[in-house]
Design a protein around this motif. Sequence first.
Motif, PDB file in Angstrom:
ATOM      1  N   ALA A 156      -1.712  11.949 -41.911  1.00  0.00           N
ATOM      2  CA  ALA A 156      -1.111  13.285 -41.938  1.00  0.00           C
ATOM      3  C   ALA A 156      -1.059  13.852 -43.353  1.00  0.00           C
ATOM      4  O   ALA A 156      -1.325  15.044 -43.573  1.00  0.00           O
ATOM      5  N   TRP A 157      -0.729  13.014 -44.331  1.00  0.00           N
ATOM      6  CA  TRP A 157      -0.598  13.493 -45.700  1.00  0.00           C
ATOM      7  C   TRP A 157      -1.907  13.446 -46.468  1.00  0.00           C
ATOM      8  O   TRP A 157      -2.044  14.111 -47.517  1.00  0.00           O
ATOM      9  N   SER A 158      -2.889  12.699 -45.990  1.00  0.00           N
ATOM     10  CA  SER A 158      -4.178  12.664 -46.681  1.00  0.00           C
ATOM     11  C   SER A 158      -5.034  13.884 -46.351  1.00  0.00           C
ATOM     12  O   SER A 158      -5.850  14.311 -47.180  1.00  0.00           O
ATOM     13  N   THR A 159      -4.845  14.463 -45.173  1.00  0.00           N
ATOM     14  CA  THR A 159      -5.677  15.590 -44.757  1.00  0.00           C
ATOM     15  C   THR A 159      -5.628  16.769 -45.724  1.00  0.00           C
ATOM     16  O   THR A 159      -6.682  17.287 -46.117  1.00  0.00           O
ATOM     17  N   PRO A 160      -4.453  17.252 -46.142  1.00  0.00           N
ATOM     18  CA  PRO A 160      -4.445  18.373 -47.092  1.00  0.00           C
ATOM     19  C   PRO A 160      -5.103  18.040 -48.424  1.00  0.00           C
ATOM     20  O   PRO A 160      -5.751  18.902 -49.027  1.00  0.00           O
ATOM     21  N   MET A 161      -4.951  16.811 -48.879  1.00  0.00           N
ATOM     22  CA  MET A 161      -5.600  16.422 -50.134  1.00  0.00           C
ATOM     23  C   MET A 161      -7.119  16.450 -49.987  1.00  0.00           C
ATOM     24  O   MET A 161      -7.841  16.897 -50.888  1.00  0.00           O
ATOM     25  N   LEU A 162      -7.629  16.007 -48.843  1.00  0.00           N
ATOM     26  CA  LEU A 162      -9.071  16.032 -48.612  1.00  0.00           C
ATOM     27  C   LEU A 162      -9.595  17.461 -48.502  1.00  0.00           C
ATOM     28  O   LEU A 162     -10.686  17.774 -49.004  1.00  0.00           O
ATOM     29  N   MET A 163      -8.841  18.327 -47.847  1.00  0.00           N
ATOM     30  CA  MET A 163      -9.249  19.719 -47.731  1.00  0.00           C
ATOM     31  C   MET A 163      -9.283  20.402 -49.088  1.00  0.00           C
ATOM     32  O   MET A 163     -10.028  21.370 -49.292  1.00  0.00           O
ATOM     33  N   LEU A 192      -3.095  23.873 -48.037  1.00  0.00           N
ATOM     34  CA  LEU A 192      -1.832  24.336 -47.461  1.00  0.00           C
ATOM     35  C   LEU A 192      -1.933  24.447 -45.944  1.00  0.00           C
ATOM     36  O   LEU A 192      -1.006  24.084 -45.214  1.00  0.00           O
ATOM     37  N   GLY A 193      -3.071  24.946 -45.451  1.00  0.00           N
ATOM     38  CA  GLY A 193      -3.237  25.104 -44.013  1.00  0.00           C
ATOM     39  C   GLY A 193      -3.292  23.789 -43.267  1.00  0.00           C
ATOM     40  O   GLY A 193      -2.941  23.728 -42.084  1.00  0.00           O
ATOM     41  N   ALA A 194      -3.716  22.719 -43.936  1.00  0.00           N
ATOM     42  CA  ALA A 194      -3.829  21.414 -43.290  1.00  0.00           C
ATOM     43  C   ALA A 194      -2.610  20.530 -43.520  1.00  0.00           C
ATOM     44  O   ALA A 194      -2.571  19.396 -43.040  1.00  0.00           O
ATOM     45  N   ALA A 195      -1.630  21.038 -44.239  1.00  0.00           N
ATOM     46  CA  ALA A 195      -0.452  20.241 -44.573  1.00  0.00           C
ATOM     47  C   ALA A 195       0.429  20.024 -43.342  1.00  0.00           C
ATOM     48  O   ALA A 195       0.340  20.765 -42.351  1.00  0.00           O
ATOM     49  N   PRO A 196       1.300  19.016 -43.369  1.00  0.00           N
ATOM     50  CA  PRO A 196       2.253  18.809 -42.270  1.00  0.00           C
ATOM     51  C   PRO A 196       3.153  20.020 -42.055  1.00  0.00           C
ATOM     52  O   PRO A 196       3.291  20.880 -42.936  1.00  0.00           O
ATOM     53  N   ALA A 197       3.769  20.078 -40.889  1.00  0.00           N
ATOM     54  CA  ALA A 197       4.556  21.248 -40.484  1.00  0.00           C
ATOM     55  C   ALA A 197       5.684  21.570 -41.449  1.00  0.00           C
ATOM     56  O   ALA A 197       6.056  22.738 -41.617  1.00  0.00           O
ATOM     57  N   ILE A 250       5.622  21.804 -44.458  1.00  0.00           N
ATOM     58  CA  ILE A 250       5.108  22.700 -45.497  1.00  0.00           C
ATOM     59  C   ILE A 250       4.588  23.995 -44.892  1.00  0.00           C
ATOM     60  O   ILE A 250       4.894  25.091 -45.375  1.00  0.00           O
ATOM     61  N   THR A 251       3.813  23.908 -43.825  1.00  0.00           N
ATOM     62  CA  THR A 251       3.191  25.103 -43.254  1.00  0.00           C
ATOM     63  C   THR A 251       4.199  26.077 -42.649  1.00  0.00           C
ATOM     64  O   THR A 251       3.902  27.253 -42.478  1.00  0.00           O
ATOM     65  N   GLY A 279       7.819  30.276 -45.325  1.00  0.00           N
ATOM     66  CA  GLY A 279       7.418  31.666 -45.252  1.00  0.00           C
ATOM     67  C   GLY A 279       6.321  32.038 -46.237  1.00  0.00           C
ATOM     68  O   GLY A 279       5.367  32.749 -45.882  1.00  0.00           O
ATOM     69  N   TRP A 280       6.432  31.564 -47.467  1.00  0.00           N
ATOM     70  CA  TRP A 280       5.431  31.910 -48.476  1.00  0.00           C
ATOM     71  C   TRP A 280       4.077  31.294 -48.145  1.00  0.00           C
ATOM     72  O   TRP A 280       3.033  31.888 -48.447  1.00  0.00           O
ATOM     73  N   VAL A 281       4.090  30.126 -47.496  1.00  0.00           N
ATOM     74  CA  VAL A 281       2.832  29.501 -47.088  1.00  0.00           C
ATOM     75  C   VAL A 281       2.186  30.318 -45.978  1.00  0.00           C
ATOM     76  O   VAL A 281       0.976  30.562 -45.986  1.00  0.00           O
TER      77      VAL A 281
END
Length: 458
Positions: free
Chosen positions: A345-352, A394-399, A401-402, A405-407
Amino acid sequence: MKTQKLTFKHYLIIGSMLFGMFFGAGNLIFPIHLGQLAGAHWLRAGGGFLLTGTLLPLLGIIAISVTRSSGIYDLARPIGKRYATLFMVLTCATLGPLFATPRTATTPFQIGIASHVSATQEPWFLLAYSLLFFGITYWASRKPTGILDMIGKLLNPAFLILLALIFGLAFSQPLGSARGQAITPAYQGHAFLNGFLQGYNTMDALAALLFGIAVVTAIRGLGQTAPTAIAKTAAKASLMSITLEAAIYLGLIWIGATSLAHFKLSADGGIAFAQIANAFMGMPGEIILAIMATLTCLTTAVGLTTSFSEALHAKFPRISYRSWNRLSCGASFLIANIGLDQIIAWSTPMLMFLYPLAITLIVLAIASPLFQHDPIVYRWTTALTLIPAIFDALGAAPAIITRQGWVQALLSLDVQYLPLAKLGLDWALPALIGLLIGLAWHALRQISRAREYRMNRN
């Protein structure tokens, strides 16, 4: 400069070493899951997966060879020393103790052990398994020169024998036809692009930039000393490794698609692979799968830990290789006990975030002789890739973060103004624009210098 001429056997050993380092946890479970997601469109999805899962890693090794870089820092240095340091540290952390290396222990545990113990026992079994796993990893990676013998000559053949047994049963007694299987909505219209993004999960394009250090060290250990000879050897050995990997990927994706004839869509490829192994051979099949997963993940863990330690020791020499090695194995052991789901879950945003930057860096490095390695081309392309890469992360981050409001506001702007944003490829057009601006700038400077030269001669 004298150099040792290598035989086919030498190329085979180096290619085997590369295969062992590349083919790890995600390389087993993600293709199987992709096949189930794509169903009848398994071949289209597989084509996209091969681009990021095999072609990009091959190009990464070639990029290091073409530029004669000693590692990921040298490769990114034309963009700037600070950027190169930051990119190297983030890549090493992702492939090292933050995500990829802990995953090498949690994935085989999830496949072979977790389903056979109770929920209350699982944390303790994971603790014991990961302690043993990373103890072996530390022992095998103490001396980087020993990696060639450990991976290329011992563990790889054992893994390939076990994998061949699974494939033999799957192709001789297929579970069903892949052609008529259900296709999930995301893969009905964009199977190729979704397969392309699924290839990020292997992390192999990033690993290629890091493994270049181990490849050069191994080649030098075989007597190659001339930079040109090292580059050619690395490219040839990488092609052998990647070709085998591509064939295995397509086989796994096909098996995943055919499994839908007997099983429902699984939550992940680990569960699906365990079901498939059980369908063919019962409990012995699950045991074979557990052994196979442990072997392949162990080889990858050794490669990741060795490359992580060498890269950071080269950049920060005050800290010894052994200290970096201890940090990698110790931190990976701790993070592995958080669990596979949290790691993914936390590796996905880093990869994106990292993958668009890695893709553009690889392309620039290979093409750099055409524009005389001009840093301005690197900088423009990277600058315009960076912002959409942040949006993708940001779009691939866990809920947690997503939901901010600013995201949500930033992601709304991303979808509104950048093509392919919904598909996670919003960086492609800005990167192309940055490349064209950089090339135009380079051409104008070349014209200006030519005019000055002619004026000075006159």
